[in-house]
Design a protein around this motif. Sequence first.
Motif, PDB file in Angstrom:
ATOM      1  N   MET A 132       0.812  -1.237   0.020  1.00  0.00           N
ATOM      2  CA  MET A 132      -0.098  -0.045  -0.253  1.00  0.00           C
ATOM      3  C   MET A 132       0.968   1.278   0.014  1.00  0.00           C
ATOM      4  N   ASP A 133       0.491   2.288  -0.772  1.00  0.00           N
ATOM      5  CA  ASP A 133       1.241   3.322  -1.021  1.00  0.00           C
ATOM      6  C   ASP A 133       0.483   4.478  -0.270  1.00  0.00           C
ATOM      7  N   ILE A 134       1.151   5.145   0.659  1.00  0.00           N
ATOM      8  CA  ILE A 134       0.482   6.334   1.652  1.00  0.00           C
ATOM      9  C   ILE A 134       0.945   7.627   1.155  1.00  0.00           C
ATOM     10  N   SER A 135      -0.067   8.714   0.975  1.00  0.00           N
ATOM     11  CA  SER A 135       0.361  10.034   0.603  1.00  0.00           C
ATOM     12  C   SER A 135      -0.231  10.902   1.583  1.00  0.00           C
ATOM     13  N   ILE A 136       0.465  12.023   1.686  1.00  0.00           N
ATOM     14  CA  ILE A 136      -0.084  13.213   2.705  1.00  0.00           C
ATOM     15  C   ILE A 136      -0.831  14.246   1.880  1.00  0.00           C
ATOM     16  N   MET A 137      -1.859  14.766   2.692  1.00  0.00           N
ATOM     17  CA  MET A 137      -2.613  15.727   2.264  1.00  0.00           C
ATOM     18  C   MET A 137      -2.601  16.968   2.986  1.00  0.00           C
ATOM     19  N   VAL A 138      -2.467  18.107   2.620  1.00  0.00           N
ATOM     20  CA  VAL A 138      -2.646  19.415   3.704  1.00  0.00           C
ATOM     21  C   VAL A 138      -3.452  20.229   3.071  1.00  0.00           C
ATOM     22  N   GLU A 139      -4.095  21.096   4.030  1.00  0.00           N
ATOM     23  CA  GLU A 139      -4.906  22.336   3.630  1.00  0.00           C
ATOM     24  C   GLU A 139      -3.935  23.739   3.664  1.00  0.00           C
ATOM     25  N   GLY A 140      -3.642  24.091   2.129  1.00  0.00           N
ATOM     26  CA  GLY A 140      -2.836  25.077   1.912  1.00  0.00           C
ATOM     27  C   GLY A 140      -3.290  26.633   2.510  1.00  0.00           C
ATOM     28  N   GLN A 141      -4.273  26.556   2.969  1.00  0.00           N
ATOM     29  CA  GLN A 141      -4.800  27.935   3.359  1.00  0.00           C
ATOM     30  C   GLN A 141      -4.688  27.996   4.905  1.00  0.00           C
ATOM     31  N   ASP A 142      -4.263  27.002   5.521  1.00  0.00           N
ATOM     32  CA  ASP A 142      -4.523  27.163   7.056  1.00  0.00           C
ATOM     33  C   ASP A 142      -2.925  27.246   7.757  1.00  0.00           C
ATOM     34  N   GLY A 143      -2.482  28.349   7.357  1.00  0.00           N
ATOM     35  CA  GLY A 143      -1.164  28.787   7.839  1.00  0.00           C
ATOM     36  C   GLY A 143       0.037  28.028   7.100  1.00  0.00           C
ATOM     37  N   LEU A 144       0.162  27.853   6.021  1.00  0.00           N
ATOM     38  CA  LEU A 144       1.061  27.179   5.394  1.00  0.00           C
ATOM     39  C   LEU A 144       1.907  28.414   4.909  1.00  0.00           C
ATOM     40  N   THR A 145       3.145  28.407   5.111  1.00  0.00           N
ATOM     41  CA  THR A 145       3.930  29.271   4.724  1.00  0.00           C
ATOM     42  C   THR A 145       5.209  28.406   3.965  1.00  0.00           C
ATOM     43  N   TRP A 146       5.956  29.237   3.072  1.00  0.00           N
ATOM     44  CA  TRP A 146       7.301  28.578   2.326  1.00  0.00           C
ATOM     45  C   TRP A 146       8.159  27.729   3.174  1.00  0.00           C
ATOM     46  N   ALA A 147       8.367  28.220   4.294  1.00  0.00           N
ATOM     47  CA  ALA A 147       9.524  27.597   4.907  1.00  0.00           C
ATOM     48  C   ALA A 147       8.661  25.963   5.431  1.00  0.00           C
ATOM     49  N   ARG A 148       7.596  26.134   5.704  1.00  0.00           N
ATOM     50  CA  ARG A 148       6.875  25.033   6.089  1.00  0.00           C
ATOM     51  C   ARG A 148       6.565  24.019   5.031  1.00  0.00           C
ATOM     52  N   TRP A 149       6.112  24.735   3.890  1.00  0.00           N
ATOM     53  CA  TRP A 149       6.026  23.860   2.590  1.00  0.00           C
ATOM     54  C   TRP A 149       7.064  23.051   2.301  1.00  0.00           C
ATOM     55  N   GLN A 150       8.259  23.954   2.141  1.00  0.00           N
ATOM     56  CA  GLN A 150       9.612  23.309   1.693  1.00  0.00           C
ATOM     57  C   GLN A 150      10.202  22.008   2.734  1.00  0.00           C
ATOM     58  N   ARG A 151       9.959  22.437   3.997  1.00  0.00           N
ATOM     59  CA  ARG A 151      10.283  21.586   5.021  1.00  0.00           C
ATOM     60  C   ARG A 151       9.287  20.349   4.962  1.00  0.00           C
ATOM     61  N   LEU A 152       8.140  20.275   4.815  1.00  0.00           N
ATOM     62  CA  LEU A 152       7.216  19.147   4.682  1.00  0.00           C
ATOM     63  C   LEU A 152       7.426  18.315   3.548  1.00  0.00           C
ATOM     64  N   ALA A 153       7.779  18.956   2.131  1.00  0.00           N
ATOM     65  CA  ALA A 153       8.182  18.393   1.044  1.00  0.00           C
ATOM     66  C   ALA A 153       9.242  17.413   1.371  1.00  0.00           C
ATOM     67  N   ALA A 154      10.273  18.048   1.856  1.00  0.00           N
ATOM     68  CA  ALA A 154      11.641  17.175   2.256  1.00  0.00           C
ATOM     69  C   ALA A 154      11.346  16.154   3.068  1.00  0.00           C
ATOM     70  N   GLU A 155      10.410  16.182   4.074  1.00  0.00           N
ATOM     71  CA  GLU A 155      10.054  15.071   5.236  1.00  0.00           C
ATOM     72  C   GLU A 155       9.069  14.316   4.383  1.00  0.00           C
ATOM     73  N   VAL A 156       8.207  14.499   3.664  1.00  0.00           N
ATOM     74  CA  VAL A 156       7.336  13.672   2.952  1.00  0.00           C
ATOM     75  C   VAL A 156       8.295  12.523   2.212  1.00  0.00           C
ATOM     76  N   GLU A 157       9.330  13.240   1.374  1.00  0.00           N
ATOM     77  CA  GLU A 157      10.049  12.519   0.503  1.00  0.00           C
ATOM     78  C   GLU A 157      11.059  11.772   1.396  1.00  0.00           C
ATOM     79  N   GLN A 158      11.578  12.277   2.389  1.00  0.00           N
ATOM     80  CA  GLN A 158      12.750  11.505   3.180  1.00  0.00           C
ATOM     81  C   GLN A 158      12.201  10.371   3.947  1.00  0.00           C
ATOM     82  N   LEU A 159      10.922  10.329   4.423  1.00  0.00           N
ATOM     83  CA  LEU A 159      10.199   9.378   5.208  1.00  0.00           C
ATOM     84  C   LEU A 159       9.706   8.218   4.455  1.00  0.00           C
TER      85      LEU A 159
END
Length: 98
Positions: free
Chosen positions: A1-28
């Motif tokens: 089974m493949d699992i993906s992550i979904m986020v709400e982009g309007q609830d406090g998402l900043t570029w720093a958070r988005w970049q960190r989240l993308a790196a962590e999703v890929e790394q994990l």
Amino acid sequence: MDISIMVEGQDGLTWARWQRLAAEVEQLGFAGLFRSDHFTNADPPNLDSLEMVVSLAYLASGTQRIHFGPCVAPVTFRDPVMWARQAAAIDDLSGGRM
């Protein structure tokens, strides 16, 4: 089974958070990262938010293997022809991961 992550982009998402989240999703080892297409939070509109198309373009060049895209992309927000062209370009930029 493949699992993906979904986020709400309007609830406090900043570029720093988005970049960190993308790196962590890929790394994990998650399969993908998806997000909604909302311009702002509804009540009241006071939280950070990222524009969806630009945030996906970041994933195209800022990640290597995860799939990504919008969970929703309402035609009331976006011209369907322009969105189709943008999506095709981002998919091409990412090597087919969108």
